[in-house]
Structures are given as C-alpha cells and as structure tokens.
Scaffold this motif. Structure first.
Motif, short mmCIF file in Angstrom:
data_model
loop_
_atom_site.label_atom_id
_atom_site.label_comp_id
_atom_site.label_asym_id
_atom_site.label_seq_id
_atom_site.Cartn_x
_atom_site.Cartn_y
_atom_site.Cartn_z
N MET A 1 0.84 -1.18 0.00
CA MET A 1 0.00 0.00 0.00
C MET A 1 0.88 1.24 0.00
N GLU A 2 0.47 2.24 -0.78
CA GLU A 2 1.23 3.48 -0.83
C GLU A 2 1.12 4.22 0.50
N SER A 3 2.13 5.00 0.80
CA SER A 3 2.08 5.76 2.05
C SER A 3 1.04 6.87 1.93
N THR A 4 0.42 7.18 3.03
CA THR A 4 -0.55 8.27 3.07
C THR A 4 -0.08 9.30 4.07
N ASN A 5 -0.33 10.53 3.74
CA ASN A 5 0.07 11.63 4.61
C ASN A 5 -1.15 12.46 4.96
N LYS A 6 -1.36 12.69 6.25
CA LYS A 6 -2.43 13.57 6.71
C LYS A 6 -1.91 14.99 6.74
N ILE A 7 -2.74 15.93 6.31
CA ILE A 7 -2.33 17.32 6.24
C ILE A 7 -3.38 18.18 6.94
N ASN A 8 -2.91 19.06 7.80
CA ASN A 8 -3.78 20.07 8.41
C ASN A 8 -3.18 21.43 8.12
N ALA A 9 -4.02 22.33 7.63
CA ALA A 9 -3.57 23.67 7.25
C ALA A 9 -3.85 24.64 8.38
N SER A 10 -2.83 25.34 8.83
CA SER A 10 -3.01 26.28 9.95
C SER A 10 -3.85 27.49 9.54
N ASN A 11 -3.92 27.79 8.25
CA ASN A 11 -4.66 28.96 7.80
C ASN A 11 -6.03 28.58 7.20
N ALA A 12 -6.57 27.44 7.63
CA ALA A 12 -7.92 27.02 7.26
C ALA A 12 -8.69 26.73 8.54
N PRO A 13 -10.03 26.77 8.50
CA PRO A 13 -10.79 26.50 9.72
C PRO A 13 -10.51 25.10 10.25
N LYS A 14 -10.48 24.96 11.56
CA LYS A 14 -10.23 23.65 12.16
C LYS A 14 -11.36 22.69 11.80
N PRO A 15 -11.04 21.42 11.53
CA PRO A 15 -12.10 20.44 11.30
C PRO A 15 -13.01 20.35 12.53
N VAL A 16 -14.28 20.02 12.30
CA VAL A 16 -15.24 19.93 13.41
C VAL A 16 -15.36 18.49 13.90
N GLY A 17 -14.38 17.67 13.57
CA GLY A 17 -14.34 16.29 14.02
C GLY A 17 -12.92 15.77 13.91
N LEU A 18 -12.78 14.48 14.10
CA LEU A 18 -11.45 13.85 14.05
C LEU A 18 -11.13 13.43 12.62
N TYR A 19 -10.66 14.38 11.84
CA TYR A 19 -10.25 14.12 10.46
C TYR A 19 -9.29 15.22 10.02
N PRO A 20 -8.41 14.93 9.07
CA PRO A 20 -7.48 15.95 8.59
C PRO A 20 -8.14 16.82 7.51
N HIS A 21 -7.52 17.94 7.22
CA HIS A 21 -7.99 18.77 6.11
C HIS A 21 -7.84 18.03 4.79
N ALA A 22 -6.75 17.28 4.67
CA ALA A 22 -6.48 16.59 3.42
C ALA A 22 -5.64 15.35 3.69
N ARG A 23 -5.63 14.50 2.70
CA ARG A 23 -4.80 13.30 2.78
C ARG A 23 -4.18 13.06 1.41
N LYS A 24 -2.87 12.87 1.40
CA LYS A 24 -2.13 12.63 0.17
C LYS A 24 -1.94 11.13 -0.01
N VAL A 25 -2.29 10.64 -1.20
CA VAL A 25 -2.07 9.24 -1.56
C VAL A 25 -1.42 9.25 -2.94
N GLY A 26 -0.16 8.88 -3.02
CA GLY A 26 0.55 8.98 -4.29
C GLY A 26 0.60 10.44 -4.71
N ASN A 27 0.19 10.72 -5.95
CA ASN A 27 0.18 12.11 -6.39
C ASN A 27 -1.23 12.71 -6.34
N LEU A 28 -2.14 12.04 -5.61
CA LEU A 28 -3.49 12.57 -5.44
C LEU A 28 -3.67 13.17 -4.06
N LEU A 29 -4.46 14.21 -3.99
CA LEU A 29 -4.78 14.88 -2.75
C LEU A 29 -6.30 14.87 -2.58
#
Length: 144
Positions: A1-29
């Motif tokens: 399985m390809e590595s996945t990276n969780k991303i949280n942006a400090s200049n975006a509103p905080k998520p309202v639950g337990l999830y990241p702003h984005a997740r990178k999988v390969g070259n997809l976001l």
C-alpha cells in the motif's frame, strides 16, 4: 500500500471532528469537506462570513456570496498547505443546503474562480451541514 500523509492547514478552519484537512495518496490529494468558516474558528456561528444569527438561531443576516468566496479561499489554503494548487483541482463536489435559493449565485462565483481550470463538478442539495453554513466543498487534486 502506498504511504498516506495527513495534512492540516493552519490557515484554514479547524475540522469539526477527528479528520485531517487533506490526505495525500501517491500524487493525489483528497480534501475533507471544507466550509466557509474563517480560519481562526472551530464552530462559532459568528465566524461564518455573511451570517449573523439571533439568540434563537434565526437569520439576522445572510449573504451567500460571501460564504462562496470564503469556502473557495479555504479550499485554496488547504491546497497550498498540501503542496498543491487551485490549478491542480480535478474534481469538486459541492453541497448546498438550498439549491433553489443559492445555485445561481454559486454558479456565478464558481465561474469567476474556475474560468481557467475547469475540474469535474457535481452539485447536490442536502438537508443541512454540521454547522450553520450553506455550502461545503469536497475536492480531489493532484500534486506535482
């Protein structure tokens, strides 16, 4: 399985639950749902651009165009924090709480922001969102 990276942006509103702003999988976001709240906020109703509520939750002020512009700014903030860009968006799913009232304004603002990059788009009406917002976007982009 390809590595996945969780991303949280400090200049975006905080998520309202337990999830990241984005997740990178390969070259997809993959972006989680992004709404129009201002970046410093979490769930404070007063931090939704164009929205003021009375103590009973009734609208005192509602400006859907301000919410559209804010949600696009927030999506852009997550994209940039993730190493992507507006031009790399390939798919956008739009959730509106009132298609009849808001679609024309949304479509007009969307055309301004997406005149150069035209990702695939799906727009659906939903009953409500977890905070008193009228729009949320779910996006997929590439990372160069």
């Amino acid at each position: 399985m390809e590595s996945t990276n969780k991303i949280n942006a400090s200049n975006a509103p905080k998520p309202v639950g337990l999830y990241p702003h984005a997740r990178k999988v390969g070259n997809l976001l993959f972006l989680s749902g992004v709404g129009p709240r201002v970046a410093k906020s979490n769930e404070n109703d007063s931090d939704v651009p164009g929205l003021k509520l009375d103590h009973n939750g009734n609208f005192l002020e509602f400006d859907f165009e301000k919410q559209c512009r804010s949600v696009f700014d927030n999506v852009n903030a997550v994209l940039e924090a993730s190493g992507s860009s507006w031009a790399n968006l390939v798919d956008v799913t739009v959730f509106l709480v009132n298609m009849k009232r808001d679609f024309a304004v949304y479509n007009k603002v969307y055309a301004e922001y997406f005149k150069d990059n035209q990702p695939c788009r799906t727009t659906v009406e939903i009953n409500c969102l977890p905070t008193p917002i009228a729009i949320e976007l779910k996006c997929i982009a590439t990372i160069d």
